[in-house]
Design a protein around this motif. Structure first.
Motif, mmCIF file in Angstrom:
data_model
loop_
_atom_site.group_PDB
_atom_site.id
_atom_site.type_symbol
_atom_site.label_atom_id
_atom_site.label_comp_id
_atom_site.label_asym_id
_atom_site.label_seq_id
_atom_site.Cartn_x
_atom_site.Cartn_y
_atom_site.Cartn_z
ATOM 1 N N GLU A 150 0.810 -1.214 0.000
ATOM 2 C CA GLU A 150 0.000 0.000 0.000
ATOM 3 C C GLU A 150 0.848 1.270 0.000
ATOM 4 N N PHE B 146 3.509 4.231 -1.273
ATOM 5 C CA PHE B 146 3.555 4.973 -2.521
ATOM 6 C C PHE B 146 4.497 4.277 -3.503
ATOM 7 N N VAL C 196 -3.370 12.217 -4.702
ATOM 8 C CA VAL C 196 -3.692 10.807 -4.519
ATOM 9 C C VAL C 196 -5.142 10.569 -4.924
ATOM 10 N N SER D 50 -8.232 7.630 -5.714
ATOM 11 C CA SER D 50 -8.675 6.260 -5.442
ATOM 12 C C SER D 50 -9.781 5.882 -6.398
ATOM 13 N N ARG E 35 4.352 0.835 -11.675
ATOM 14 C CA ARG E 35 4.102 0.342 -10.327
ATOM 15 C C ARG E 35 5.303 -0.489 -9.894
ATOM 16 N N GLY F 27 -4.010 -2.338 -6.606
ATOM 17 C CA GLY F 27 -2.690 -1.907 -6.137
ATOM 18 C C GLY F 27 -2.497 -0.416 -6.290
ATOM 19 N N VAL F 28 -1.250 0.012 -6.160
ATOM 20 C CA VAL F 28 -0.905 1.430 -6.192
ATOM 21 C C VAL F 28 -0.026 1.694 -7.410
ATOM 22 N N TYR F 29 -0.389 2.704 -8.178
ATOM 23 C CA TYR F 29 0.302 3.036 -9.424
ATOM 24 C C TYR F 29 0.787 4.483 -9.406
ATOM 25 N N VAL G 23 -0.784 9.610 -7.788
ATOM 26 C CA VAL G 23 -0.809 8.280 -7.176
ATOM 27 C C VAL G 23 -2.210 7.716 -7.362
ATOM 28 N N ARG H 87 -4.735 4.715 -6.558
ATOM 29 C CA ARG H 87 -4.993 3.567 -5.680
ATOM 30 C C ARG H 87 -6.206 2.816 -6.226
ATOM 31 N N ASN H 88 -5.990 1.584 -6.636
ATOM 32 C CA ASN H 88 -7.047 0.783 -7.235
ATOM 33 C C ASN H 88 -7.421 -0.365 -6.307
ATOM 34 N N SER H 89 -8.670 -0.397 -5.881
ATOM 35 C CA SER H 89 -9.150 -1.480 -5.014
ATOM 36 C C SER H 89 -9.950 -2.526 -5.776
#
Length: 576
Positions: free
Chosen positions: A355, A357, A385, A387, A411, A444-446, A467, A469-471
């Motif tokens: 999680e 950066f 950031v 999401s 990533r 994940g985080v890209y 940034v 953030r993909n859930s």
């Protein structure tokens, strides 16, 4: 000697015997039934008695080297009786020269203050006595001041003599046994002894910005029956917590966080510093058990013309030091200066390694001063950031100077994607509006990096990083593979995916300014038709054995077709 000198010039002078908090004095010791050990003088000037100590005013004894150090100190000549009584107690009450004389026990309990304490105009707010008993493992010292002042302190295991060997001056110190915070007009020192026992505490102070070491101003004894159970506090080489007293001169106008400990919720913390002029910032995050490489992936900084925002992630429980360094944005040769230091405490949820950066995150995240300077404006997302729960997002902005742009998606582990991550970004540029679309292949985080060529023929310069953030656990499909002929004004309406189902009719709709013919090329060529809205459209069959369908166009009077983009066709899995 003082008496003789005074008599030679016709000044009435009296010797005053009594106790002093000088060489051999043990802080807090009882002087009852102890014979006085010092002499000073009282002189009569203009019909009024004044106090002086020529010995203390001439210098001090260096106990460590057993020598006398000459240093004239005019504080001890005609000293205010209210200040003199902190260190000198006469045998005869009348020589206190106080309207309300104090007793010997009161003198013993008084906090020892050096002459520098008074010459700097300091004021003791608390404690009222030299001996402090901790409450829940904590003791507090607070001092007021009228001029900008820098403070530090040292806390050591108790020694018997007040003037024993330790220095009267001190450079900036690394104190991890307490929290020193400085506000506009006062200093607060929260002492946290690491173990039970008795400690000597020395406070040092000096004018803000002075090149000289800080001077010893007062002393205390701290008794700690039971220490507070605490995690290690990271050392703070910048003396105090919160905004530095001189932060305003560096361009910092305010802070979302005060000097108190910041409790971190859900493993994340955001700091916003208001600025009075455009600044460039660097942030440093330190935790006693955290490696430097991990710390770099815990901070993302957004730099705007009127604010600096620092996004912090905490992968471990415990205390963190967040230090902010700034310089004027336009002064590239200027040095970064420490503007603020904050103590963060994470005692609940922490963020996992996946999680953090993304690695190689730039020093400038999100839209701000740099993008505005380049003429990129009106961003749909103003935060650094973002999401997404669907694995997709569109970032739009205006390119007022028609700069050549480039975007990169990355990533930490991009080997998971079936296709290069470049296929999961798609850029559309119409008039001055730019849309960067992302379809993320995994949760994940890209890092989404935006670059621009600001000078003709020059290199692409970084504008900002986002940034993402993909859930969403469902893989996002790739976009078509785009070639250089896909240019400003071209718009793909459908399909928006670059991986087509085989043996299926696919509807294509695309705008290609200046095109005379637009075709889909596979095993055969299918021409698209231009409708009234200047959109080329048509249905094309994706053959089973075909690997790609290419979108091509001819321009001007040439009949040659130029490939604009390519769509892949899913291939059936080989039989086992």
């Amino acid at each position: 000697m003082s008496v003789c000198v005074c008599r030679e010039v016709g000044i009435e002078c009296q010797e005053v015997p009594g106790h002093s908090k000088g060489i051999g004095y043990r802080q807090g010791q009882s002087l009852k039934n102890v014979k006085s050990d010092h002499l000073w003088n009282a002189v009569l000037l203009g019909g009024q008695w004044f106090l002086l100590d020529a010995c203390w005013g001439a210098g001090r004894v260096d106990m460590e080297h057993e020598s006398f150090v000459k240093r004239f100190d005019d504080f001890y000549f005609l000293t205010d009786p209210e200040e003199f009584i902190d260190s000198h107690f006469p045998d005869e009450e009348k020589w206190q020269l106080l309207d309300a004389p104090i007793g010997l026990e009161d003198f013993e309990r008084r906090v020892f203050k050096t002459s520098v304490f008074f010459t700097m105009g300091l004021r003791l707010i608390q404690p009222h006595h030299c001996h402090i008993l901790t409450d829940n493992g904590e003791a507090t010292v607070s001092i007021g001041f009228t001029r900008p002042t820098t403070f530090t302190y040292e806390m050591t295991q108790h020694q018997d003599l007040l003037h024993s060997g330790s220095s009267e001056q001190r450079e900036s110190g690394n104190c991890s046994s307490g929290l020193l915070t400085v506000s506009h007009r006062s200093m607060k020192l929260q002492l946290l002894p690491p173990a039970s026992g008795t400690y000597d505490v020395k406070v040092f102070a000096g004018p803000e910005g002075a090149a000289t070491p800080l001077f010893w101003v007062c002393s205390f004894t701290v008794e700690c029956p039971t220490p507070r159970a605490m995690e290690d506090i990271p050392e703070n080489p910048f003396l105090s917590w919160g905004l530095q007293p001189f932060a305003a001169s560096l361009g910092i106008a305010g802070s979302s966080q005060g000097s108190e400990v910041a409790e971190v919720d859900q493993g994340a913390f955001n700091l916003v510093l208001k600025t009075s002029r455009p600044l460039l910032a660097l942030c440093e995050l330190v935790q006693p058990e955290m490696e430097a490489a991990v710390a770099k992936r815990c901070v993302a900084t957004q730099i705007q013309p009127d604010a600096l925002t620092c996004h912090v992630l905490c992968p471990l429980r415990g205390f963190y030091r967040l230090s902010v360094f700034v310089r004027d944005y336009e002064k590239a040769d200027a040095k970064f200066q420490n503007a603020a230091n904050f103590l963060l405490h994470c005692k609940g949820k922490v963020v996992g390694p996946d999680e953090l950066f993304p690695p190689n995150l730039g020093s400038v995240c999100g839209p701000g001063t740099r993008t505005s300077e380049a003429g990129l404006s009106k961003f749909s997302h103003t935060a650094a950031v973002l999401s997404t729960q669907q694995g997709k997002c569109n970032i739009t902005f205006h390119n007022q100077r028609d700069l050549e742009l480039h975007s990169v998606l990355s990533r930490q582990d991009d080997g998971m994607a079936a296709m290069p991550l470049s296929r999961h970004l798609f850029c559309t540029y119409t008039d001055s509006k730019v849309t960067v679309s992302a379809s993320l292949p995994h949760a994940g985080v890209y890092r989404l990096g935006l670059y621009a060529r600001t000078a003709p023929g020059g290199d692409f310069n970084p504008m900002c990083d986002f940034v993402l953030r993909n859930s969403c656990e469902r893989p996002g499909p790739p976009f078509p593979c785009v070639y250089s002929a896909w240019r400003k004004g071209c718009v793909l309406f459908e399909p928006r995916v670059g991986l087509l189902e085989p043996l299926a009719w696919v509807r294509f709709r695309v705008r290609v300014p200046g095109a005379h013919r637009v075709s889909m090329v596979g095993e055969t060529r299918t021409d698209l038709k231009l409708n009234k809205s200047r959109v080329w459209e048509g249905e094309v069959f994706s053959a089973g054995g075909l690997q790609q369908l290419k979108l091509a166009a001819s321009f001007e009077e040439s009949s040659d077709l130029t490939v604009l983009m390519a769509f892949d066709i899913k291939q059936p899995e080989a039989d086992l």
